[in-house]
Design a protein around this motif. Structure first.
Motif, mmCIF file in Angstrom:
data_model
loop_
_atom_site.group_PDB
_atom_site.id
_atom_site.type_symbol
_atom_site.label_atom_id
_atom_site.label_comp_id
_atom_site.label_asym_id
_atom_site.label_seq_id
_atom_site.Cartn_x
_atom_site.Cartn_y
_atom_site.Cartn_z
ATOM 1 N N LEU A 118 2.752 -4.688 -1.500
ATOM 2 C CA LEU A 118 2.144 -3.922 -2.121
ATOM 3 C C LEU A 118 0.816 -3.231 -1.041
ATOM 4 O O LEU A 118 0.514 -2.315 -0.349
ATOM 5 C CB LEU A 118 2.864 -3.599 -3.149
ATOM 6 C CG LEU A 118 4.318 -2.076 -3.787
ATOM 7 C CD1 LEU A 118 3.875 -2.646 -4.974
ATOM 8 C CD2 LEU A 118 4.375 -1.758 -3.099
ATOM 9 N N ASP A 172 1.702 -2.722 2.558
ATOM 10 C CA ASP A 172 2.988 -1.635 3.061
ATOM 11 C C ASP A 172 2.911 -0.945 1.449
ATOM 12 O O ASP A 172 3.823 -1.063 0.800
ATOM 13 C CB ASP A 172 4.225 -1.920 3.263
ATOM 14 C CG ASP A 172 4.830 -1.010 3.677
ATOM 15 O OD1 ASP A 172 4.198 -0.225 4.141
ATOM 16 O OD2 ASP A 172 5.957 -1.281 3.659
ATOM 17 N N SER A 173 1.712 0.309 2.090
ATOM 18 C CA SER A 173 2.268 0.695 0.470
ATOM 19 C C SER A 173 3.189 1.947 0.176
ATOM 20 O O SER A 173 3.504 2.457 -0.833
ATOM 21 C CB SER A 173 0.853 1.955 0.734
ATOM 22 O OG SER A 173 0.788 2.528 1.371
ATOM 23 N N ASN A 174 3.642 2.538 1.159
ATOM 24 C CA ASN A 174 4.928 2.906 0.921
ATOM 25 C C ASN A 174 6.091 2.224 0.658
ATOM 26 O O ASN A 174 7.396 2.728 0.432
ATOM 27 C CB ASN A 174 5.791 3.575 2.816
ATOM 28 C CG ASN A 174 3.866 4.440 3.295
ATOM 29 O OD1 ASN A 174 3.640 4.692 2.082
ATOM 30 N ND2 ASN A 174 4.255 4.480 4.593
ATOM 31 N N PHE A 175 6.184 1.021 0.576
ATOM 32 C CA PHE A 175 7.326 0.163 -0.566
ATOM 33 C C PHE A 175 7.505 0.728 -1.460
ATOM 34 O O PHE A 175 6.621 0.551 -2.118
ATOM 35 C CB PHE A 175 6.843 -1.350 -0.175
ATOM 36 C CG PHE A 175 8.265 -2.508 -0.357
ATOM 37 C CD1 PHE A 175 9.259 -2.616 -0.189
ATOM 38 C CD2 PHE A 175 7.903 -2.818 -1.956
ATOM 39 C CE1 PHE A 175 9.955 -3.482 0.280
ATOM 40 C CE2 PHE A 175 9.259 -3.766 -1.944
ATOM 41 C CZ PHE A 175 9.627 -4.063 -0.969
ATOM 42 N N PRO A 176 8.624 0.373 -1.771
ATOM 43 C CA PRO A 176 9.204 1.095 -3.079
ATOM 44 C C PRO A 176 8.809 0.132 -4.363
ATOM 45 O O PRO A 176 8.881 -1.153 -3.899
ATOM 46 C CB PRO A 176 10.769 1.837 -3.087
ATOM 47 C CG PRO A 176 11.239 0.394 -1.993
ATOM 48 C CD PRO A 176 9.890 0.197 -1.099
#
Length: 72
Positions: free
Chosen positions: A47, A50-54
């Motif tokens: 996270l 890659d902050s778009n990772f759920p």
């Protein structure tokens, strides 16, 4: 800056695992706490990059959302 954050996450996870390993009496509890802490640290590092990772709540909703709809 991200390197310092990764090192901080790893040091914190290692400290938690070390303390739990020393104070837990059951072998199974030792391995479970180490596993959960390792997975949580890995998710935190992913996270970070890659902050778009759920996140975990999206995974729970994906797993149990259909069960909720089926029960209605």
């Amino acid at each position: 800056m991200k390197l310092a954050s990764v090192l901080g996450i790893l040091i914190l996870a290692a400290t938690i695992i070390y303390v739990e390993w020393n104070y837990s009496k059951e072998k199974r509890a030792k391995w479970l706490s180490a596993g959960f802490t390792s997975v949580s640290a890995l998710i935190g590092i992913v996270l970070l990059f890659d902050s778009n990772f759920p996140g975990p709540s999206a995974v729970v909703k994906l797993l149990f959302g259909r069960v909720d709809q089926m029960m209605k």
